[in-house]
Motif scaffolding. Structure first.
Motif, mmCIF file in Angstrom:
data_model
loop_
_atom_site.group_PDB
_atom_site.id
_atom_site.type_symbol
_atom_site.label_atom_id
_atom_site.label_comp_id
_atom_site.label_asym_id
_atom_site.label_seq_id
_atom_site.Cartn_x
_atom_site.Cartn_y
_atom_site.Cartn_z
ATOM 1 N N LEU A 161 0.788 -1.369 0.043
ATOM 2 C CA LEU A 161 -0.152 -0.070 -0.205
ATOM 3 C C LEU A 161 0.854 1.353 0.210
ATOM 4 O O LEU A 161 1.775 1.462 0.724
ATOM 5 C CB LEU A 161 -1.011 0.048 1.254
ATOM 6 C CG LEU A 161 -2.006 1.264 1.298
ATOM 7 C CD1 LEU A 161 -2.928 0.921 0.007
ATOM 8 C CD2 LEU A 161 -2.745 1.036 2.428
ATOM 9 N N HIS A 162 0.661 2.075 -0.938
ATOM 10 C CA HIS A 162 1.583 3.435 -1.090
ATOM 11 C C HIS A 162 0.692 4.597 -0.600
ATOM 12 O O HIS A 162 1.212 5.480 -0.429
ATOM 13 C CB HIS A 162 1.880 3.503 -2.471
ATOM 14 C CG HIS A 162 2.674 2.205 -3.084
ATOM 15 N ND1 HIS A 162 2.277 1.230 -3.688
ATOM 16 C CD2 HIS A 162 3.968 2.176 -3.002
ATOM 17 C CE1 HIS A 162 3.060 0.528 -4.103
ATOM 18 N NE2 HIS A 162 4.266 1.075 -3.862
ATOM 19 N N ARG A 207 1.855 7.657 1.541
ATOM 20 C CA ARG A 207 1.000 8.858 1.712
ATOM 21 C C ARG A 207 -0.065 8.827 2.239
ATOM 22 O O ARG A 207 -0.967 7.846 1.922
ATOM 23 C CB ARG A 207 1.181 9.548 -0.026
ATOM 24 C CG ARG A 207 2.402 9.755 -0.496
ATOM 25 C CD ARG A 207 3.092 11.149 -0.058
ATOM 26 N NE ARG A 207 4.487 11.149 -0.880
ATOM 27 C CZ ARG A 207 5.465 10.596 -0.396
ATOM 28 N NH1 ARG A 207 5.685 9.778 0.756
ATOM 29 N NH2 ARG A 207 6.462 11.037 -1.147
ATOM 30 N N VAL A 208 -0.706 9.747 3.063
ATOM 31 C CA VAL A 208 -1.742 9.686 3.712
ATOM 32 C C VAL A 208 -2.366 11.125 3.459
ATOM 33 O O VAL A 208 -1.911 11.940 3.511
ATOM 34 C CB VAL A 208 -1.870 9.284 5.110
ATOM 35 C CG1 VAL A 208 -3.176 9.566 5.921
ATOM 36 C CG2 VAL A 208 -1.186 8.212 5.395
ATOM 37 N N VAL A 209 -3.498 11.119 2.811
ATOM 38 C CA VAL A 209 -4.334 12.344 2.430
ATOM 39 C C VAL A 209 -5.590 12.340 3.337
ATOM 40 O O VAL A 209 -6.475 11.514 3.264
ATOM 41 C CB VAL A 209 -4.561 12.622 1.201
ATOM 42 C CG1 VAL A 209 -5.512 13.811 1.116
ATOM 43 C CG2 VAL A 209 -3.513 12.562 0.285
ATOM 44 N N ASN A 210 -5.826 13.219 4.472
ATOM 45 C CA ASN A 210 -7.061 13.196 5.080
ATOM 46 C C ASN A 210 -7.846 14.163 4.611
ATOM 47 O O ASN A 210 -7.356 15.535 4.294
ATOM 48 C CB ASN A 210 -6.662 13.401 6.810
ATOM 49 C CG ASN A 210 -5.695 12.593 7.351
ATOM 50 O OD1 ASN A 210 -6.053 11.280 7.108
ATOM 51 N ND2 ASN A 210 -4.836 12.932 8.062
ATOM 52 N N VAL A 265 -11.419 19.127 -7.008
ATOM 53 C CA VAL A 265 -10.702 19.119 -5.720
ATOM 54 C C VAL A 265 -9.750 17.781 -6.056
ATOM 55 O O VAL A 265 -8.646 17.746 -5.354
ATOM 56 C CB VAL A 265 -11.382 18.787 -4.608
ATOM 57 C CG1 VAL A 265 -10.750 18.292 -3.344
ATOM 58 C CG2 VAL A 265 -12.246 19.959 -4.104
ATOM 59 N N THR A 266 -10.190 17.078 -6.946
ATOM 60 C CA THR A 266 -9.374 15.662 -7.175
ATOM 61 C C THR A 266 -8.174 15.879 -7.632
ATOM 62 O O THR A 266 -7.018 14.932 -7.432
ATOM 63 C CB THR A 266 -10.158 14.764 -7.939
ATOM 64 O OG1 THR A 266 -10.294 15.330 -9.248
ATOM 65 C CG2 THR A 266 -11.655 14.449 -7.403
ATOM 66 N N GLY A 267 -7.722 16.754 -8.459
ATOM 67 C CA GLY A 267 -6.290 16.790 -9.014
ATOM 68 C C GLY A 267 -5.229 17.206 -7.812
ATOM 69 O O GLY A 267 -4.189 16.498 -7.786
ATOM 70 N N THR A 268 -5.843 17.781 -6.980
ATOM 71 C CA THR A 268 -4.980 18.009 -5.635
ATOM 72 C C THR A 268 -4.703 16.859 -5.006
ATOM 73 O O THR A 268 -3.670 16.568 -4.422
ATOM 74 C CB THR A 268 -5.508 19.292 -4.752
ATOM 75 O OG1 THR A 268 -5.803 20.384 -5.414
ATOM 76 C CG2 THR A 268 -4.626 19.384 -3.511
ATOM 77 N N VAL A 269 -5.805 15.929 -4.706
ATOM 78 C CA VAL A 269 -5.623 14.870 -3.895
ATOM 79 C C VAL A 269 -4.707 13.816 -4.473
ATOM 80 O O VAL A 269 -3.608 13.196 -3.925
ATOM 81 C CB VAL A 269 -6.933 14.212 -3.694
ATOM 82 C CG1 VAL A 269 -6.701 12.914 -3.088
ATOM 83 C CG2 VAL A 269 -7.849 15.131 -2.842
ATOM 84 N N ALA A 270 -4.726 13.622 -5.895
ATOM 85 C CA ALA A 270 -4.007 12.609 -6.616
ATOM 86 C C ALA A 270 -2.572 13.058 -6.535
ATOM 87 O O ALA A 270 -1.583 12.231 -6.364
ATOM 88 C CB ALA A 270 -4.382 12.776 -8.266
ATOM 89 N N PHE A 271 -2.233 14.610 -6.424
ATOM 90 C CA PHE A 271 -0.748 15.199 -6.350
ATOM 91 C C PHE A 271 -0.211 14.740 -4.943
ATOM 92 O O PHE A 271 0.655 14.074 -4.693
ATOM 93 C CB PHE A 271 -0.913 16.448 -6.572
ATOM 94 C CG PHE A 271 0.558 17.192 -6.241
ATOM 95 C CD1 PHE A 271 1.904 16.752 -7.031
ATOM 96 C CD2 PHE A 271 0.776 17.756 -5.145
ATOM 97 C CE1 PHE A 271 2.993 17.009 -6.661
ATOM 98 C CE2 PHE A 271 2.049 18.126 -4.710
ATOM 99 C CZ PHE A 271 3.196 18.105 -5.586
ATOM 100 N N LEU A 272 -1.095 14.878 -4.088
ATOM 101 C CA LEU A 272 -0.781 14.526 -2.537
ATOM 102 C C LEU A 272 -0.438 13.319 -2.480
ATOM 103 O O LEU A 272 0.485 12.833 -1.658
ATOM 104 C CB LEU A 272 -1.733 15.227 -1.654
ATOM 105 C CG LEU A 272 -2.213 16.871 -1.477
ATOM 106 C CD1 LEU A 272 -2.897 17.095 -0.581
ATOM 107 C CD2 LEU A 272 -0.580 17.385 -1.034
ATOM 108 N N LEU A 273 -1.056 12.316 -3.155
ATOM 109 C CA LEU A 273 -0.856 10.737 -3.090
ATOM 110 C C LEU A 273 0.365 10.310 -3.747
ATOM 111 O O LEU A 273 0.694 9.284 -3.659
ATOM 112 C CB LEU A 273 -2.217 10.042 -3.460
ATOM 113 C CG LEU A 273 -3.485 10.198 -2.576
ATOM 114 C CD1 LEU A 273 -4.598 9.672 -3.200
ATOM 115 C CD2 LEU A 273 -3.078 9.309 -1.197
ATOM 116 N N SER A 274 0.955 11.305 -4.448
ATOM 117 C CA SER A 274 2.167 11.147 -5.359
ATOM 118 C C SER A 274 3.547 10.944 -4.764
ATOM 119 O O SER A 274 3.351 11.528 -3.627
ATOM 120 C CB SER A 274 2.178 11.856 -6.712
ATOM 121 O OG SER A 274 2.678 13.242 -6.182
#
Length: 245
Positions: free
Chosen positions: A77-78, A132-135, A215-224
């Motif tokens: 899990l990444h 990466r964890v995004v809350n 919003v989703t583009g920001t989340v995808a980046f934060l998970l990268s």
């Protein structure tokens, strides 16, 4: 950007969680989608070529079983997006009128559930070398939304946990960040009174409604892998309704 990375998104059956899953799929992630809505999350997973798992964020045993399931099936899990939550009393309940059972339910899922899910997945995230964890919090906890105390307090706790988790997990190069959107136009927010939607639409620097896809583009980046330098930060992704200095 997410090719080769295994990502878990909670609350993925609909709304923002479903949109986040879609953005991650577009970027090549191997997805596990989780939700208490078994039929809904299975439908979302089928559309995205992902794997669906039912989870109750209010039940520690269910959360642990999800992590064990991922370890058995994916073996790694990444990224974890803690999106699953309840928003009961959004739209207008004086703090004097909140029932203790309601308060406890909101905090059991939104706060304890976020902690327990991160804890259950922490060994795999650390082992990945680039976890990466995004809350997902809410800008209501930044500007202090009235008549929304149970939810606002729970999301403020999520922001605080993000900072502490970033320091605890940072030595293993696990980045922990948080987003704080406002009200989005999804099926999950249809019950919110029109006056509160209008409050946001009129008050944003970029006026009007905001979609989940904004919003989703920001989340995808934060998970990268590229997002480690932002660890501990809360990003108010709300088209300028509130600013953080």
């Amino acid at each position: 950007m997410l090719t080769g990375r295994t990502i878990l998104v909670t609350g993925a059956a609909r709304g923002l969680g479903r949109a986040i899953a879609g953005a991650c799929a577009e970027q090549g992630a191997r997805l596990v989608l989780a939700d208490i809505d078994s039929a809904g999350v299975q439908a979302a997973a089928s559309e995205l070529g992902a794997r669906a798992v039912t989870v109750d964020l209010g039940d520690p045993a269910s959360i642990n079983a999800l992590a064990e399931d991922i370890a058995a099936h994916e073996g790694e899990l990444h990224g974890l997006c803690n999106n699953g939550a309840v928003a009961t009393n959004v739209g207008g309940m004086a703090f004097e009128d909140i029932e203790i059972d309601l308060w406890d339910r909101v905090h059991r899922v939104n706060v304890r559930g976020t902690w327990l899910m991160t804890r259950a997945c922490s060994a795999m995230l650390r082992a990945s070398g680039s976890g990466r964890v995004v809350n997902v919090a809410s800008d209501t906890a930044i500007w202090g939304a009235p008549r929304l105390l149970a939810y606002t307090a729970s999301k403020g706790a999520v922001m605080a946990m993000t900072r502490s988790l970033a320091r605890e997990m940072g030595p293993d190069r696990v980045g922990v960040t948080c987003i704080a959107p406002g009200i989005l136009t999804t099926e999950s927010t249809e019950y919110v009174p029109a006056a509160r939607h209008a409050l946001y639409g009129d008050g944003r620097a970029v006026p009007g409604p905001q979609s989940a896809e904004e919003v989703t583009g920001t989340v995808a980046f934060l998970l990268s892998d590229a997002a480690l330098t932002l660890t501990g930060q809360t990003l108010p992704v709300n088209n300028g309704y509130v600013f953080v200095t």
